[in-house]
Enzyme design. Structure first.
Site, PDB file in Angstrom:
ATOM      1  CB  SER A 199      -7.965 -13.674 -14.132  1.00  0.00           C
ATOM      2  OG  SER A 199      -8.720 -13.943 -15.286  1.00  0.00           O
TER       3      SER A 199
ATOM      4  CG  ASP B 275     -10.032 -10.134 -14.993  1.00  0.00           C
ATOM      5  OD1 ASP B 275     -10.631 -11.221 -15.124  1.00  0.00           O
ATOM      6  OD2 ASP B 275      -8.971  -9.880 -15.607  1.00  0.00           O
TER       7      ASP B 275
ATOM      8  CG  ASP C 171      -9.831 -11.107 -18.648  1.00  0.00           C
ATOM      9  OD1 ASP C 171     -10.546 -11.971 -18.089  1.00  0.00           O
ATOM     10  OD2 ASP C 171      -8.582 -11.094 -18.532  1.00  0.00           O
TER      11      ASP C 171
ATOM     12  CG  ASP D 233     -12.995 -13.522 -16.138  1.00  0.00           C
ATOM     13  OD1 ASP D 233     -13.451 -12.483 -16.655  1.00  0.00           O
ATOM     14  OD2 ASP D 233     -11.801 -13.852 -16.256  1.00  0.00           O
TER      15      ASP D 233
END
Length: 575
Positions: free
Chosen positions: A147, A306, A308, A304
């Protein structure tokens, strides 16, 4: 674990950890370095509620070929018990170092175990995996990502059949099964290319991604409002997975004036211009803000790695850019969605919104204003996903209208079960275009919201603790807060003290104790007179303690001053 045990484990890895050529080099380099060996070998990187998360490298306390394969073998055993006939798992990855490599290794283990694998051809956002798990009717999903952590980290997010991250009970089962395996001897795999040719592994078709985009666009409130708004956007994917999806969705809704931060456009797990690629922090947005100073857009979007989470900065009346917090974006989106759906006649009966318990209590006032039922859950978007699934099980999933966490995660719609920076980016831009059509900027819209409901000032402190000694110190701090909790903070009485580990809440005014109807977690919560609060909890994904402050004032300056007083006083527990 004593020094002799540590060295024995180190020598075992030195002998056997040869499948990834990077590992023997690292192990040889730390020979005789007791501190480096301790850090890599003092514990196992265990499969928890967030899957695996750790520094990339050699040893059982690192993300590597062996720890990833063992976790995957445990997951394979779990899904085969759930579905012996035709188990299936979907896999995706982001731009992090070795994410694609770890994805292939996980696929090889699953294929050898007789589990059908669906894997994306290129890096994809987390919410697309959640959608794929549901759409392909898989038993689980894996996303290789850390993440928003620094570049030295990688991770392994595991999902259940509902598209949410694995429940605590499921994670415990996977942990038990994986930890029973010898990390070198008990893991089987087959060659990726061979499994691809035999059909045990299949690439996910582009049509599934197109289906995802269509679901995202269905969450629009005023579908065409961006086409003539003249909105100008600067966007940064922070060298992650959001570049193609966010630009695609903005183009689809009619936003054509989008400038991408060039140094952060292409995938790069080293994140050379933002060492901590977290849109919660201004440092990660510096390149975007520099470009904004030249381009003068209406809005800066930053997702960010990833994709999300999304952070934003908005131009003010002086031509400067102000960052909005996750709480501010969350409550503004909630009010926009609720108010406009009521006006358009598209609001469902008995609408539901969900937020994490550490997110702003301003949400309560907005939900009361628009007749929305508010559900509070523990931190972690999987708990929000569970609430949507509960509604789905009753055939009432359309009651869900919006969810958010203060940590910049948002979701509208029930097509997936994790936070989605793609749909959030779309709705943020749409909201900006809507307010512009009324002659109001986002800065002015926020001011009107605070004028209506009061100024709620929400901030978070992150205090890091590295290594074995850091984990021990985190434990001591949390225990001290339980054993000697304050009854007054910065001159304000503590009204209730809640220990989510013991699942008890104590009213300090009446001395009455009650149960907390939420799962057990390591967190303490202080409700303060005047409507403020203080929450302290260790992060579930990083070696740090998070402190959440909510202060309420007649003005932002007053609320900020109260926050500073509380922070100065609570820091005594961290000395």
């Amino acid at each position: 674990m004593n020094k002799e045990q540590l060295n024995a484990n180190y020598e075992l890895w030195l002998e056997k950890a040869v499948s990834d050529p990077d590992l023997p080099v690292e192990l040889a380099a730390i020979k005789g370095d007791d501190e480096a060996i301790l850090d890599r070998f003092y514990r196992e990187l265990e499969f928890g509620t967030a899957g695996l998360r750790g520094i990339i490298g050699a040893g059982p306390n690192r993300m590597n070929y062996y720890t990833v394969r063992r976790a995957t073998q445990g997951l394979a055993l779990y899904v085969k018990e759930k579905n012996p006939a035709n188990p299936a798992v979907a896999i995706c990855y982001d731009s992090r170092i070795k994410s694609d490599y770890f994805s292939e290794k996980a696929a090889e283990v699953l294929a050898a175990a007789g589990v059908k694998v669906y894997i994306f051809k290129e890096l994809m956002p987390t919410p697309v995996l959640s959608y794929a798990v549901r759409e392909l009717k898989c038993d689980a999903g894996i996303n290789m990502t850390a993440s928003h952590n620094p570049a030295k980290f990688n991770g392994y997010k595991a999902y259940g059949a509902d598209g949410s991250q694995l429940s605590s009970d499921a994670a415990d089962i996977v942990l038990e099964k994986s930890m029973a395996l010898d990390i070198f001897e008990d893991i089987e795999s087959i060659d990726f290319a061979e499994a691809l040719n035999s059909g045990v592994i299949s690439y996910i078709d582009d049509s599934l991604v197109e289906g995802y985009y269509e679901q995202v666009k269905k969450q629009s409130i005023h579908a065409d409002i961006c086409r003539d708004a003249g909105l100008k956007v600067v966007y940064t994917p922070l060298n992650g997975a959001g570049n193609k999806p966010v630009r695609r969705i903005l183009a689809d809704i009619g936003i054509t004036d989008v400038t991408v931060v060039p140094e952060q456009e292409l995938p790069d797990g080293n994140f050379p211009t933002c060492p901590y690629p977290n849109p919660e922090f201004k440092e990660a947005l510096e390149r975007g803000l520099q470009l904004c100073a030249k381009q003068k857009p209406d809005l800066l979007l930053a997702t960010d790695p990833d994709c999300d989470r999304v952070g934003i900065a908005v131009i003010d009346d002086n031509g400067e850019y102000e960052l909005f917090t996750g709480n501010e974006v969350g409550v503004m989106l909630l009010e926009y969605i609720a108010r406009e759906r009521i006006a358009l006649g598209t609001m469902p009966d008995k609408p539901v919104s969900v937020k994490s318990v550490v997110s702003t209590t301003l949400t309560d006032k907005i939900c009361a204003e628009y007749g929305v039922e508010l559900v509070n859950v523990l931190t972690g978007f999987k708990h929000i996903g569970e609430q949507i699934s509960i509604l789905e099980d009753k055939g009432e999933e359309d009651r869900f209208i919006f969810a958010f966490e203060e940590s910049y995660g948002y979701l509208a719609g029930n097509y997936c079960r994790d936070k989605d920076a793609v749909v959030a980016s779309m709705l943020i831009c749409e909201m900006a275009a809507f307010y512009r059509s009324k002659g109001v900027s986002l800065i002015q819209a926020r001011a009107k919201m605070y004028e209506k409901y009061g100024v709620f000032y929400n901030t978070v402190d992150n205090i890091a603790f590295e290594g074995a000694s850091g984990m021990e110190k985190m434990g001591r701090i949390m225990q001290q807060l339980r054993d000697n909790y304050p009854r007054e903070i910065a001159g304000m009485r503590v009204i209730t003290y809640s220990d989510f580990g013991a699942q008890t809440r104590l009213n300090l005014l009446t001395n009455q104790e009650s149960a907390i109807p939420l799962p057990k977690t390591n967190m303490v919560f202080f409700d303060l007179e005047g409507g403020g609060s203080l929450v302290v909890r260790p992060s579930g994904t990083e070696p740090k303690i998070k402190i959440y402050y909510t202060t309420v004032g007649q003005s932002l300056q007053e609320a900020e001053g109260i926050r500073r007083e509380i922070a100065a006083e609570i820091k005594q527990y961290f000395l």
